[in-house]
Write an enzyme that holds these catalytic residues in place. Structure first.
Site, PDB file in Angstrom:
ATOM      1  N   GLN A 151      37.619 -63.134  15.690  1.00 55.11           N
ATOM      2  CA  GLN A 151      38.989 -62.670  15.932  1.00 55.11           C
ATOM      3  C   GLN A 151      39.500 -63.246  17.250  1.00 55.11           C
ATOM      4  O   GLN A 151      40.658 -63.105  17.591  1.00 55.11           O
ATOM      5  CB  GLN A 151      39.018 -61.142  16.030  1.00 55.11           C
ATOM      6  CG  GLN A 151      38.604 -60.428  14.760  1.00 55.11           C
ATOM      7  CD  GLN A 151      38.404 -58.945  15.019  1.00 55.11           C
ATOM      8  OE1 GLN A 151      39.359 -58.179  15.062  1.00 55.11           O
ATOM      9  NE2 GLN A 151      37.170 -58.520  15.192  1.00 55.11           N
ATOM     10  N   HIS A 164      42.436 -65.267  14.070  1.00 55.80           N
ATOM     11  CA  HIS A 164      43.677 -64.943  14.780  1.00 55.80           C
ATOM     12  C   HIS A 164      44.251 -66.115  15.569  1.00 55.80           C
ATOM     13  O   HIS A 164      45.081 -65.922  16.455  1.00 55.80           O
ATOM     14  CB  HIS A 164      43.454 -63.738  15.706  1.00 55.80           C
ATOM     15  CG  HIS A 164      43.189 -62.465  14.964  1.00 55.80           C
ATOM     16  ND1 HIS A 164      42.638 -61.338  15.558  1.00 55.80           N
ATOM     17  CD2 HIS A 164      43.384 -62.133  13.656  1.00 55.80           C
ATOM     18  CE1 HIS A 164      42.517 -60.385  14.648  1.00 55.80           C
ATOM     19  NE2 HIS A 164      42.958 -60.837  13.491  1.00 55.80           N
TER      20      HIS A 164
HETATM   21  C1  BJW Z   1      31.096 -55.433  23.904  1.00 57.73           C
HETATM   22  C2  BJW Z   1      30.875 -55.814  25.170  1.00 57.73           C
HETATM   23  C3  BJW Z   1      29.722 -56.658  25.303  1.00 57.73           C
HETATM   24  C4  BJW Z   1      32.632 -54.594  25.321  1.00 57.73           C
HETATM   25  N1  BJW Z   1      29.017 -56.968  24.196  1.00 57.73           N
HETATM   26  N2  BJW Z   1      30.466 -55.685  22.803  1.00 57.73           N
HETATM   27  C5  BJW Z   1      45.657 -51.672   6.922  1.00 57.73           C
HETATM   28  C6  BJW Z   1      45.727 -50.394   7.446  1.00 57.73           C
HETATM   29  C7  BJW Z   1      46.455 -50.136   8.617  1.00 57.73           C
HETATM   30  C8  BJW Z   1      47.130 -51.150   9.280  1.00 57.73           C
HETATM   31  C9  BJW Z   1      47.054 -52.409   8.753  1.00 57.73           C
HETATM   32  C10 BJW Z   1      46.335 -52.658   7.606  1.00 57.73           C
HETATM   33  N3  BJW Z   1      46.432 -53.991   7.329  1.00 57.73           N
HETATM   34  C11 BJW Z   1      47.177 -54.574   8.285  1.00 57.73           C
HETATM   35  C12 BJW Z   1      47.582 -53.631   9.165  1.00 57.73           C
HETATM   36  C13 BJW Z   1      48.419 -53.849  10.361  1.00 57.73           C
HETATM   37  C14 BJW Z   1      47.672 -54.488  11.512  1.00 57.73           C
HETATM   38  C15 BJW Z   1      46.518 -53.592  11.953  1.00 57.73           C
HETATM   39  O1  BJW Z   1      45.361 -53.834  11.690  1.00 57.73           O
HETATM   40  N4  BJW Z   1      46.811 -52.534  12.678  1.00 57.73           N
HETATM   41  C16 BJW Z   1      45.767 -51.642  13.173  1.00 57.73           C
HETATM   42  C17 BJW Z   1      45.800 -51.610  14.702  1.00 57.73           C
HETATM   43  C18 BJW Z   1      45.936 -50.312  12.547  1.00 57.73           C
HETATM   44  N5  BJW Z   1      47.169 -55.802  11.130  1.00 57.73           N
HETATM   45  C19 BJW Z   1      47.951 -56.861  11.107  1.00 57.73           C
HETATM   46  O2  BJW Z   1      49.139 -56.773  11.358  1.00 57.73           O
HETATM   47  C20 BJW Z   1      47.322 -58.191  10.735  1.00 57.73           C
HETATM   48  N6  BJW Z   1      48.152 -58.810   9.758  1.00 57.73           N
HETATM   49  C21 BJW Z   1      48.098 -58.519   8.440  1.00 57.73           C
HETATM   50  O3  BJW Z   1      47.204 -57.849   7.965  1.00 57.73           O
HETATM   51  O4  BJW Z   1      49.141 -59.056   7.703  1.00 57.73           O
HETATM   52  C22 BJW Z   1      49.448 -58.440   6.451  1.00 57.73           C
HETATM   53  C23 BJW Z   1      50.019 -57.033   6.710  1.00 57.73           C
HETATM   54  C24 BJW Z   1      50.900 -56.817   7.759  1.00 57.73           C
HETATM   55  C25 BJW Z   1      51.405 -55.527   8.018  1.00 57.73           C
HETATM   56  C26 BJW Z   1      50.991 -54.448   7.217  1.00 57.73           C
HETATM   57  C27 BJW Z   1      50.087 -54.682   6.165  1.00 57.73           C
HETATM   58  C28 BJW Z   1      49.615 -55.996   5.912  1.00 57.73           C
HETATM   59  C29 BJW Z   1      47.300 -59.124  11.933  1.00 57.73           C
HETATM   60  C30 BJW Z   1      46.450 -58.629  13.044  1.00 57.73           C
HETATM   61  C31 BJW Z   1      46.555 -59.569  14.234  1.00 57.73           C
HETATM   62  C32 BJW Z   1      45.862 -59.015  15.476  1.00 57.73           C
HETATM   63  N7  BJW Z   1      46.265 -59.785  16.593  1.00 57.73           N
HETATM   64  C33 BJW Z   1      45.593 -59.571  17.872  1.00 57.73           C
HETATM   65  C34 BJW Z   1      46.269 -60.522  18.895  1.00 57.73           C
HETATM   66  C35 BJW Z   1      45.829 -61.950  18.611  1.00 57.73           C
HETATM   67  C36 BJW Z   1      46.321 -62.910  19.628  1.00 57.73           C
HETATM   68  C37 BJW Z   1      45.806 -62.601  20.997  1.00 57.73           C
HETATM   69  O5  BJW Z   1      44.600 -62.686  21.272  1.00 57.73           O
HETATM   70  O6  BJW Z   1      46.650 -62.259  21.832  1.00 57.73           O
HETATM   71  O7  BJW Z   1      44.203 -59.872  17.773  1.00 57.73           O
HETATM   72  S1  BJW Z   1      45.606 -57.879  18.422  1.00 57.73           S
HETATM   73  C38 BJW Z   1      44.008 -57.926  19.151  1.00 57.73           C
HETATM   74  O8  BJW Z   1      43.084 -57.050  18.452  1.00 57.73           O
HETATM   75  C39 BJW Z   1      43.493 -59.349  18.929  1.00 57.73           C
HETATM   76  C40 BJW Z   1      42.055 -59.114  18.585  1.00 57.73           C
HETATM   77  O9  BJW Z   1      41.533 -60.242  17.914  1.00 57.73           O
HETATM   78  C41 BJW Z   1      42.106 -57.864  17.772  1.00 57.73           C
HETATM   79  C42 BJW Z   1      40.800 -57.113  17.666  1.00 57.73           C
HETATM   80  O10 BJW Z   1      40.359 -56.684  18.922  1.00 57.73           O
HETATM   81  P1  BJW Z   1      38.793 -56.663  19.199  1.00 57.73           P
HETATM   82  O11 BJW Z   1      38.270 -58.040  19.205  1.00 57.73           O
HETATM   83  O12 BJW Z   1      38.135 -55.698  18.326  1.00 57.73           O
HETATM   84  O13 BJW Z   1      38.779 -56.205  20.745  1.00 57.73           O
HETATM   85  P2  BJW Z   1      38.780 -54.727  21.369  1.00 57.73           P
HETATM   86  O14 BJW Z   1      39.189 -54.856  22.787  1.00 57.73           O
HETATM   87  O15 BJW Z   1      39.531 -53.785  20.536  1.00 57.73           O
HETATM   88  O16 BJW Z   1      37.258 -54.279  21.287  1.00 57.73           O
HETATM   89  C43 BJW Z   1      36.245 -54.844  22.111  1.00 57.73           C
HETATM   90  C44 BJW Z   1      34.915 -54.258  21.687  1.00 57.73           C
HETATM   91  O17 BJW Z   1      33.903 -54.919  22.412  1.00 57.73           O
HETATM   92  C45 BJW Z   1      34.751 -52.749  22.005  1.00 57.73           C
HETATM   93  O18 BJW Z   1      34.214 -52.095  20.865  1.00 57.73           O
HETATM   94  C46 BJW Z   1      33.725 -52.724  23.149  1.00 57.73           C
HETATM   95  O19 BJW Z   1      32.868 -51.577  23.100  1.00 57.73           O
HETATM   96  C47 BJW Z   1      32.948 -53.992  22.854  1.00 57.73           C
HETATM   97  N8  BJW Z   1      32.298 -54.610  23.998  1.00 57.73           N
HETATM   98  N9  BJW Z   1      31.768 -55.315  26.045  1.00 57.73           N
HETATM   99  C48 BJW Z   1      29.391 -56.489  22.971  1.00 57.73           C
HETATM  100  N10 BJW Z   1      29.334 -57.135  26.499  1.00 57.73           N
END
Ligand code: BJW
Ligand code: ZN
Length: 262
Positions: free
Chosen positions: A99, A117
């Site tokens: 991601q 992403h």
């Molecule tokens: C460690 C550590 C160490 C710390 N070792 N671990 C179904 C249901 C509900 C909502 C939706 C759904 N389908 C789609 C949606 C809407 C939405 C969504 O998911 N919303 C939710 C928040 C509810 N999704 C979308 O809009 C997606 N599009 C899509 O599905 O299109 C069709 C559609 C649209 C609308 C409705 C329905 C369908 C697109 C999602 C795009 C996400 N974009 C981002 C920004 C990307 C660009 C950028 O980087 O700026 O992506 S948001 C951000 O979150 C980024 C990340 O890739 C993503 C995930 O974050 P991640 O990687 O999990 O990071 P953190 O910070 O959350 O977690 C870090 C973790 O690391 C923690 O657990 C720590 O404990 C751990 N950690 N140190 C190992 N050393």
């Protein structure tokens, strides 16, 4: 737990690692959520949506320019390297489904990468869709002075425009509400279906559809192993949940393959 996980990894012919911001945390790249996270307690929709860009492209570009500068100073860590080395060793297929947009898997040497992403260093025209790669961390330029310190407050960004159609250029990443590319999704499903073991590393597992990929694997009886210092919404739903950092656990999990193989 770690011994069992290591044995499962060692026996597998194909591994998929679904990675999130946590895998780059030990490189110094901030994660999104939680204290000190990139979204800083704010809703990601303030910065990572097409609506936010339409409303204030300067604010969104400042955020991404700062991110480009931070990432340019970071290096891949032991976790990125362990995945790249496991792929290089060639004893099983290793696919990284990430991601992250930071490019650190690529810089570590992984070749089979599905970047769900997008890429911080790709620029896309919001009008005609033309894409180009721009590795310069100090781009786009500022109206004021440029500081060497990425944390230093800077002047405003000069909004970049497409050479072809003059529309605003934007970061080549996937924002909330935008669809992931068909090609990346197809590649992700295909690799996941082939895998004997799926590792879910450093993701809070709240953003869809990435958070659901492991379910496809589980439904097929594939072993799912989570690596995260904290529990997540999927921790109870995986085969093994290893509590610890990616940099400590992945070399241990994957390194065994290399020493065994000689
Ligand atoms: C460690 C550590 C160490 C710390 N070792 N671990 C179904 C249901 C509900 C909502 C939706 C759904 N389908 C789609 C949606 C809407 C939405 C969504 O998911 N919303 C939710 C928040 C509810 N999704 C979308 O809009 C997606 N599009 C899509 O599905 O299109 C069709 C559609 C649209 C609308 C409705 C329905 C369908 C697109 C999602 C795009 C996400 N974009 C981002 C920004 C990307 C660009 C950028 O980087 O700026 O992506 S948001 C951000 O979150 C980024 C990340 O890739 C993503 C995930 O974050 P991640 O990687 O999990 O990071 P953190 O910070 O959350 O977690 C870090 C973790 O690391 C923690 O657990 C720590 O404990 C751990 N950690 N140190 C190992 N050393
Ligand atoms: Zn254009």
């Amino acid at each position: 737990m770690i011994e069992r996980a290591r044995a499962l990894v060692q026996q597998s012919r194909a591994i998929v690692a679904i990675t999130g911001a946590g895998i780059s945390a030990e490189s110094g790249v901030p994660t999104f959520r939680g204290e000190g996270g990139l979204f800083r307690g704010r809703d990601g929709r303030e910065l990572a949506t097409p609506e936010a860009f339409a409303e204030d492209p300067g604010l969104v570009w400042s955020f991404y320019r700062w991110r480009r500068r931070v990432v340019a100073r970071c290096e891949p860590n032991a976790a990125h390297l362990a995945l790249a080395e496991a792929e290089d060793a060639g004893r099983c297929e290793v696919t990284v489904i990430t991601q992250n947009v930071d490019g650190l898997h690529h810089r570590a040497g992984s070749r089979w990468i599905v970047a769900l992403h997008g890429d911080l260093f790709v620029i896309r025209c919001s009008g005609c869709g033309r894409e180009r790669h721009d590795p310069d961390p100090d781009w786009p330029p500022l109206e004021g002075r440029a500081s060497a310190d990425p944390d230093d407050p800077e002047g405003s960004v000069i909004l970049p425009r497409c050479e072809r159609c003059d529309a605003l250029e934007r970061p080549g990443v996937v924002w909330f509400g935008e669809s992931l590319g068909n090609r990346v999704l197809e590649d992700a499903w295909a690799a996941t279906k082939r895998a004997n073991v799926v590792l879910v590393v450093g993701t809070s597992a709240v953003v869809q559809p990435a958070a659901s990929i492991y379910r496809v694997a589980r439904a097929r009886g594939t072993t799912v192993i989570e690596v995260n210092p904290e529990s997540t919404p999927i921790s109870e739903d995986v085969d093994i949940s290893l509590r610890g950092t990616a940099g400590a656990i992945l070399p241990d999990l994957l390194g065994a393959r290399r020493s065994e193989g000689g």
